[in-house]
Design a protein around this motif. Structure first.
Motif, PDB file in Angstrom:
ATOM      1  N   ILE A  57       0.836  -1.209   0.000  1.00 50.16           N
ATOM      2  CA  ILE A  57       0.000   0.000   0.000  1.00 50.16           C
ATOM      3  C   ILE A  57       0.867   1.254   0.000  1.00 50.16           C
ATOM      4  O   ILE A  57       0.557   2.241  -0.683  1.00 50.16           O
ATOM      5  CB  ILE A  57      -0.950   0.000   1.210  1.00 50.16           C
ATOM      6  N   GLY A  58       1.966   1.218   0.765  1.00 52.35           N
ATOM      7  CA  GLY A  58       2.859   2.373   0.809  1.00 52.35           C
ATOM      8  C   GLY A  58       3.473   2.678  -0.543  1.00 52.35           C
ATOM      9  O   GLY A  58       3.607   3.849  -0.940  1.00 52.35           O
ATOM     10  N   THR A  59       3.843   1.631  -1.269  1.00 53.88           N
ATOM     11  CA  THR A  59       4.428   1.816  -2.601  1.00 53.88           C
ATOM     12  C   THR A  59       3.413   2.409  -3.573  1.00 53.88           C
ATOM     13  O   THR A  59       3.727   3.342  -4.327  1.00 53.88           O
ATOM     14  CB  THR A  59       4.934   0.465  -3.140  1.00 53.88           C
TER      15      THR A  59
ATOM     16  N   ALA B  40      19.925  -1.609  -7.090  1.00 53.65           N
ATOM     17  CA  ALA B  40      19.172  -0.398  -6.736  1.00 53.65           C
ATOM     18  C   ALA B  40      18.387   0.200  -7.905  1.00 53.65           C
ATOM     19  O   ALA B  40      17.194   0.523  -7.744  1.00 53.65           O
ATOM     20  CB  ALA B  40      20.114   0.644  -6.129  1.00 53.65           C
ATOM     21  N   PRO B  41      18.977   0.376  -9.096  1.00 52.55           N
ATOM     22  CA  PRO B  41      18.193   0.984 -10.196  1.00 52.55           C
ATOM     23  C   PRO B  41      16.952   0.169 -10.555  1.00 52.55           C
ATOM     24  O   PRO B  41      15.867   0.727 -10.748  1.00 52.55           O
ATOM     25  CB  PRO B  41      19.199   1.021 -11.354  1.00 52.55           C
ATOM     26  N   LEU B  42      17.114  -1.142 -10.623  1.00 53.06           N
ATOM     27  CA  LEU B  42      15.989  -2.010 -10.986  1.00 53.06           C
ATOM     28  C   LEU B  42      14.920  -2.011  -9.893  1.00 53.06           C
ATOM     29  O   LEU B  42      13.714  -1.950 -10.187  1.00 53.06           O
ATOM     30  CB  LEU B  42      16.491  -3.430 -11.231  1.00 53.06           C
ATOM     31  N   ILE B  43      15.340  -2.073  -8.632  1.00 53.74           N
ATOM     32  CA  ILE B  43      14.399  -2.113  -7.512  1.00 53.74           C
ATOM     33  C   ILE B  43      13.551  -0.846  -7.466  1.00 53.74           C
ATOM     34  O   ILE B  43      12.324  -0.893  -7.340  1.00 53.74           O
ATOM     35  CB  ILE B  43      15.164  -2.300  -6.187  1.00 53.74           C
ATOM     36  N   VAL B  44      14.189   0.307  -7.587  1.00 56.77           N
ATOM     37  CA  VAL B  44      13.462   1.586  -7.532  1.00 56.77           C
ATOM     38  C   VAL B  44      12.522   1.722  -8.721  1.00 56.77           C
ATOM     39  O   VAL B  44      11.369   2.159  -8.578  1.00 56.77           O
ATOM     40  CB  VAL B  44      14.447   2.767  -7.475  1.00 56.77           C
ATOM     41  N   ARG B  45      12.985   1.314  -9.894  1.00 56.74           N
ATOM     42  CA  ARG B  45      12.145   1.453 -11.092  1.00 56.74           C
ATOM     43  C   ARG B  45      10.905   0.564 -11.013  1.00 56.74           C
ATOM     44  O   ARG B  45       9.798   0.980 -11.371  1.00 56.74           O
ATOM     45  CB  ARG B  45      12.957   1.109 -12.343  1.00 56.74           C
ATOM     46  N   ILE B  46      11.066  -0.669 -10.508  1.00 53.06           N
ATOM     47  CA  ILE B  46       9.933  -1.591 -10.409  1.00 53.06           C
ATOM     48  C   ILE B  46       8.937  -1.126  -9.355  1.00 53.06           C
ATOM     49  O   ILE B  46       7.722  -1.145  -9.574  1.00 53.06           O
ATOM     50  CB  ILE B  46      10.429  -3.018 -10.081  1.00 53.06           C
ATOM     51  N   LEU B  47       9.447  -0.710  -8.198  1.00 57.94           N
ATOM     52  CA  LEU B  47       8.567  -0.374  -7.078  1.00 57.94           C
ATOM     53  C   LEU B  47       7.964   1.021  -7.175  1.00 57.94           C
ATOM     54  O   LEU B  47       6.792   1.225  -6.833  1.00 57.94           O
ATOM     55  CB  LEU B  47       9.326  -0.515  -5.755  1.00 57.94           C
ATOM     56  N   TYR B  48       8.737   1.988  -7.633  1.00 57.32           N
ATOM     57  CA  TYR B  48       8.278   3.383  -7.590  1.00 57.32           C
ATOM     58  C   TYR B  48       8.168   4.067  -8.950  1.00 57.32           C
ATOM     59  O   TYR B  48       7.561   5.136  -9.039  1.00 57.32           O
ATOM     60  CB  TYR B  48       9.203   4.202  -6.687  1.00 57.32           C
ATOM     61  N   GLY B  49       8.772   3.486  -9.952  1.00 61.98           N
ATOM     62  CA  GLY B  49       8.717   4.098 -11.267  1.00 61.98           C
ATOM     63  C   GLY B  49       9.871   5.055 -11.521  1.00 61.98           C
ATOM     64  O   GLY B  49      10.670   5.363 -10.620  1.00 61.98           O
TER      65      GLY B  49
END
Length: 461
Positions: free
Chosen positions: A61-63, A342-351
């Motif tokens: 929900i936070g994401t 880090a780049p992949l994680i942020v892009r998947i979770l937050y765009g």
């Protein structure tokens, strides 16, 4: 052979452990043979299971909320959370640290103890709400949205006070009621937040949802207490004075811990703006994805360590070394994954809108290593009855964190805040174990637990 191995893990006979407050699945084998601890294990299993589900639900929900609100809106919500969190130790008056003991010590007047504690905390919460409004009005003069979000979010302080009923259930080893109630309430509020996302509500509605969560928990716990307890809530002024005299020492310690953990978010918002804090909060959330795993491991190991100390077992030191080993190597693995991915994680979770959070995640991802090394050290402090060290440790962390953030945020932005946080945790939770003579025994256990040349011997026992 066993006797020689035992000598490598000192027993440290000073002090005696407190009664363990929580037990997890890893402690089942240790506990099942001890009289009366089966109930403790079942009680804590409910807490851990529901905590894991709630943590996963909160993350999802936070994401989604962060994506919807964007860095600026998400940043102001996180800023409000930080401001309100500074008031929580004051509102709770340190009572939560002593309430279970108060109830166990005087079960014949538990209704009076609970009623008095709730009344004190509720009164303090009104002052806390006024304090949040005053701070936001001064620090964010002219920023109507920020001030209003902080005020709406601060309403949760009132229900944090009434939520104190949960400690009666802990004292009675009936925490499954608290766990299930919290999970159901959070699920209901998560559905409400999804409704806000679908209908496109503004940031004010999301600020108010925090109070709704705690209100549902408080109301449910109150009716459960009325049903399960034979005593009505009442208030005693003499008892209020006695409770405050015993709990006042925990107020300062709680404030120091809050300064230690949340100063960075407040300073980022004041110095760099809400959007920068949104990026930073996203990075911290990513780094905390597995926090519930580390918390469950520590909570599970705590009772076995304390039981070993209580029984003067030669395995006391061994268990602390093993816990250090598990925590450190798991945290190292997580840190490497977050640094590389880090780049992949942020892009998947937050765009892509949160791309600025990537460098910060690569730094703050190492925070878990030092934070949970401190959790292991705190178990040893509890077992050795050295709690008087905690306020000094927390004060050192708070001062260092504020100084480092003041220096690094203006120089390198949110990456500076991440570096300050990791550096402060490393100094306070690891370096002090070697610098302070009183902590050197646990520092030695840390080295024994992470020594790669001794891992096989450590786990072959």
């Amino acid at each position: 052979m066993c006797r020689r191995a035992n000598r490598r893990f000192p027993k440290h006979k000073t002090g005696s452990p407190a009664v363990p407050a929580a037990v997890g699945s890893a402690g089942a084998t240790m506990l099942k043979d001890n009289s009366g601890t089966g109930k403790v294990f079942r009680n804590a299993s409910w807490l851990i299971a529901c905590r894991i589900v709630q943590a996963l639900l909160s993350f999802v929900i936070g994401t989604l909320t962060a994506r919807y609100l964007g860095p600026s809106g998400y940043g102001v919500i996180d800023y409000a959370n930080a401001i309100v969190s500074f008031m929580v130790p004051v509102v709770q008056l340190g009572i939560r640290s002593t309430l279970v003991h108060e109830i166990i010590s005087a079960p014949e007047r538990e209704g009076q103890v609970l009623g008095t504690s709730l009344c004190m905390s509720a009164g303090a919460s009104l002052l806390g709400i006024a304090g949040v409004a005053a701070f936001a009005g001064i620090a964010n003069r002219g920023e109507k949205e920020t001030v209003l979000v902080c005020v709406l979010y601060s309403i949760s302080l009132l229900f944090q006070a009434t939520e104190m009923l949960q400690y009666w259930f802990q004292a009675k080893l009936m925490s499954k009621y608290v766990a299930v109630t919290s999970l159901v309430a959070y699920a209901a509020v998560s559905a409400y937040r999804c409704f806000l996302l679908i209908t496109g509500k503004n940031v004010y509605w999301f600020a108010l949802s925090q109070a709704l969560d705690l209100m549902l928990i408080s109301v449910c716990l109150y009716f459960l207490y009325r049903r399960l307890s034979g005593q009505r809530l009442s208030v005693s002024m003499p008892l209020a004075g006695a409770i405050l005299r015993r709990s006042r020492y925990y107020i300062l310690s709680g404030i120091m811990v809050t300064f230690f953990s949340l100063t960075d978010r407040v300073m980022i918002t004041l110095l760099l703006g809400k959007e920068a804090n949104g990026f930073y909060s996203a990075a911290v959330t990513c780094a905390d994805i597995s926090r519930f795993v580390f918390a469950a491991i520590v909570d599970s190991a705590r009772p076995t360590v304390l039981e070993a100390k209580k029984a003067d077992s030669p395995n006391y030191g061994l268990r602390i070394c093993r816990l250090y080993s598990v925590i450190v190597y798991l945290a190292l693995a997580q840190g490497l994954v977050l640094t590389v991915g880090a780049p992949l994680i942020v892009r998947i979770l937050y765009g892509t809108a949160y791309g600025a959070a990537v460098p910060t995640l690569r730094i703050i991802g190492w925070n878990t290593l030092f934070a949970y090394a401190g959790s292991v050290r705190n178990i040893w402090i509890l077992a050795e009855q050295k709690q008087q060290l905690l306020w000094k440790i927390n004060l050192a962390g708070a001062v260092l964190n504020i100084a480092a953030n003041s220096l690094l945020i203006p120089l390198i932005g949110i990456e500076g805040a991440a570096a300050a946080s990791v550096g402060a945790q490393a100094l306070v939770n690891v370096a002090l174990c070697f610098a302070l003579p009183a902590l050197r025994p646990v520092g030695k256990m840390l080295l024994q637990g992470i020594n790669p040349c001794r891992l096989r011997r450590l786990w072959s026992r």
